[in-house]
Design an enzyme around this catalytic site. Structure first.
Site, PDB file in Angstrom:
ATOM      1  N   TYR B  97       0.824  -1.213   0.000  1.00  0.00           N
ATOM      2  CA  TYR B  97       0.000   0.000   0.000  1.00  0.00           C
ATOM      3  C   TYR B  97       0.858   1.264   0.000  1.00  0.00           C
ATOM      4  O   TYR B  97       0.538   2.248  -0.659  1.00  0.00           O
ATOM      5  CB  TYR B  97      -0.941   0.011   1.206  1.00  0.00           C
ATOM      6  N   GLU B 193       2.318 -29.656  17.270  1.00  0.00           N
ATOM      7  CA  GLU B 193       1.519 -29.214  16.123  1.00  0.00           C
ATOM      8  C   GLU B 193       0.318 -28.376  16.547  1.00  0.00           C
ATOM      9  O   GLU B 193       0.080 -27.307  16.005  1.00  0.00           O
ATOM     10  CB  GLU B 193       1.037 -30.431  15.300  1.00  0.00           C
ATOM     11  N   ASP B 245       0.168 -35.023  14.829  1.00  0.00           N
ATOM     12  CA  ASP B 245      -0.796 -36.072  14.520  1.00  0.00           C
ATOM     13  C   ASP B 245      -0.122 -37.135  13.659  1.00  0.00           C
ATOM     14  O   ASP B 245       0.739 -36.815  12.834  1.00  0.00           O
ATOM     15  CB  ASP B 245      -1.958 -35.499  13.690  1.00  0.00           C
TER      16      ASP B 245
END
Lengths: 364, 364
Positions: B97, B193, B245
């Site tokens: 910007y 995680e 996991d």
């Protein structure tokens, strides 16, 4: 164990005692619970939050359509009691796994997946009028906070004026029994939509110069950030200003902070902060602050659709909001907070926000 | 201004000086930059990280296909210098910007959207061999950390043993010039995680009992969490264990922590931690720890597809990983960390992890 925990355990016990009594009387055991469908949700003009109405339904063990949920409710109620007694807090996913088992002598599982246990938790929350945090269930929390206050959390006292460039990660449970607010020396709370903008305010130590607290939920805030801001407002009378993108999504997030969401209607009295004011950005800021048109973004079809929907919401019926929505449609532009960097990277902290607050230039 | 900042400014100046010299000589100004396409990315067996190869390309001002990017590079280089001189840090969106403008006398914008400025930043990062944090550009960071150490960040000293239930929000920039590691009394780092699991470890004060540091990136970690863990490993020789996991996604995140990702190949030498070990979960844990089969999840087609892809990755060629992938396919199951709650809500912190670490039961 805290007094609150003892009260909660008592409420959980009563669920069981009530069912046992019915069984002993030889009745078909049943319990009542508030209806959570859309037609029982309304905007309460008195509390100024979204709320659940008075409609109740009854769940009966011997009604085959209710039996499974009945069993699941008993499992969840009993497990939560154990968790509180162990003085632990777990996630709703942990709870699902802890309770999942194949029922002896059958091929049937107590829960097939988490979409079966989550609604049971919500049933308990609203029938016992308790937040899930009070049931020792941790929702996700992802926000950070700094500012002129200290936090007493267990044995630790955390000075939120001394967090460096990081900030304190807002924990899931910010209930008064867990999180004590100390040495508060702030005049208001600034609830910032975006993490990158929060970082600008933190790096510039805005909270120090302007005696305030800055918090972000990194997008749509989680329960914990909203609950904590409500506590700062209700217990400590701090005004709350929301600083969002000037687009339908930013304005919607503001409305969730202020009056809550339909999906959490049963808890909004404890999560929403009706005193919140919308300090920016607005489309009228573009003129007031002479923001070059190159950094504005054209509204797309979806934006216009959302604007038209939001115009109809009861809590956006105030003239100021209707005017803002009309102006946004007329100019057909939206604007991100980072667009202010076009005016200088510290424009937002040194000019924009101080001027808006000084001139009381906010939307209700 | 720090010594590092002065060095960086010097490098940025040299970019401009070099171009000016070429112009003064009457040449078509040009600069070289490393090729960032897939065919120039490789796994470096020496550093054990994903890296960019030696191939270079040249960008010439008078080549009409290069002119726009040439101009954008000059704008970005010059703006970054100003930001460092202002001792500020901004987001890459702010930078976009700040630089967006309509070029005088034309209808053309310097940048149409952020997808034009981001690659220019990456060009600079890899041609100057600097991290974007060293260019005072803040990437998003979303992780939290607690454990046996203190952080000196500006004037603040933050004691990470006293963060209550919250944890310190990892800031974007964790470079040595900004973040000093003090009073380290930890024996290893545990990279978790999931946020909900990190909360379990924090609530149980695992880091205190086991003298360690616990950190989560809340899913795929951001640069800051990875960089900070690399510092703990490289500067302080702490072993790093990843707790994920047991599914293709968790294992993929592990591989990013360990050897990096293709998209950030040009920075992985400073972000990846090749010494990381995979402590769990594994499919073999199901037998070792007698985890009931109800809490395992069937592999779906996408999982199998990912497994087959991952089997082919050079860094997963080790026998232990190939065996694990084969076992996962054979059993056709995956497993979430929360599934361990079936064995008791503190099983993971009190039994599972201590036993895995004690018996050195990890994947390489």
């Amino acid at each position: 164990m805290s007094k609150k925990d003892k009260e909660v355990i008592q409420k959980l016990k009563e669920v069981g005692i009530d069912i046992t009594k019915q069984i002993e009387k030889g009745n078909d055991p049943s319990y009542e619970l508030p209806v959570r469908t859309l037609n029982n949700v309304f905007f309460d003009k008195k509390t100024k939050t979204i709320r659940l109405g008075d409609r109740k339904s009854t769940r009966q063990f011997l009604n085959i359509a209710h039996t499974r949920k009945f069993m699941q409710t008993m499992l969840v109620t009993s497990e939560i009691r154990k968790i509180i007694e162990q003085e632990a807090t777990i996630s709703i996913r942990d709870l699902y796994y802890a309770l999942k088992h194949t029922i002896e002598g059958t091929e049937e599982n107590s829960f097939e997946d988490q979409s079966e246990s989550d609604p049971i938790i919500e049933d308990l929350e609203c029938s016992l009028n308790l937040l899930r945090e009070e049931l020792h269930l941790a929702a996700s929390s992802k926000g950070v906070i700094t500012g002129k206050l200290k936090i007493k959390d267990g044995k630790d006292t955390i000075d939120l004026t001394k967090m460096g460039s990081g900030g304190w990660g807002v924990p899931s449970n910010v209930e008064p029994e867990k999180i004590e607010i100390k040495d508060l020396d702030a005049e208001y709370v600034l609830f910032i939509e975006k993490d990158a903008v929060w970082k600008r305010f933190n790096e510039d130590q805005y909270w120090k110069k302007h005696k305030c607290i800055i918090i972000t939920g990194r997008g749509q805030p989680s329960r914990a950030e909203r609950r904590f801001v409500q506590r700062l407002n209700k217990e400590h009378k701090l005004p709350v200003f929301a600083l969002m993108d000037a687009d339908p999504w930013g304005m919607y997030i503001y409305s969730v902070i202020k009056q809550g969401s339909i999906s959490l209607s049963y808890s909004e009295e404890k999560l929403a902060t009706p005193a919140t004011k919308y300090i920016g950005l607005t489309v009228s800021d573009v003129e007031t602050f002479k923001i070059p048109k190159e950094v504005t973004i054209k509204l797309n079809k979806l934006d216009v659709k959302r604007l038209n929907e939001m115009k109809k919401y009861e809590w956006f019926k105030k003239k100021e909001w209707q005017d803002e929505f009309d102006l946004m449609k007329e100019k057909a532009i939206k604007l991100e907070l980072e667009a202010l960097s076009k005016k200088g990277i510290r424009f937002i902290t040194e000019k924009y926000l101080p001027q808006k607050i000084k001139s009381n230039d906010f939307l209700p």
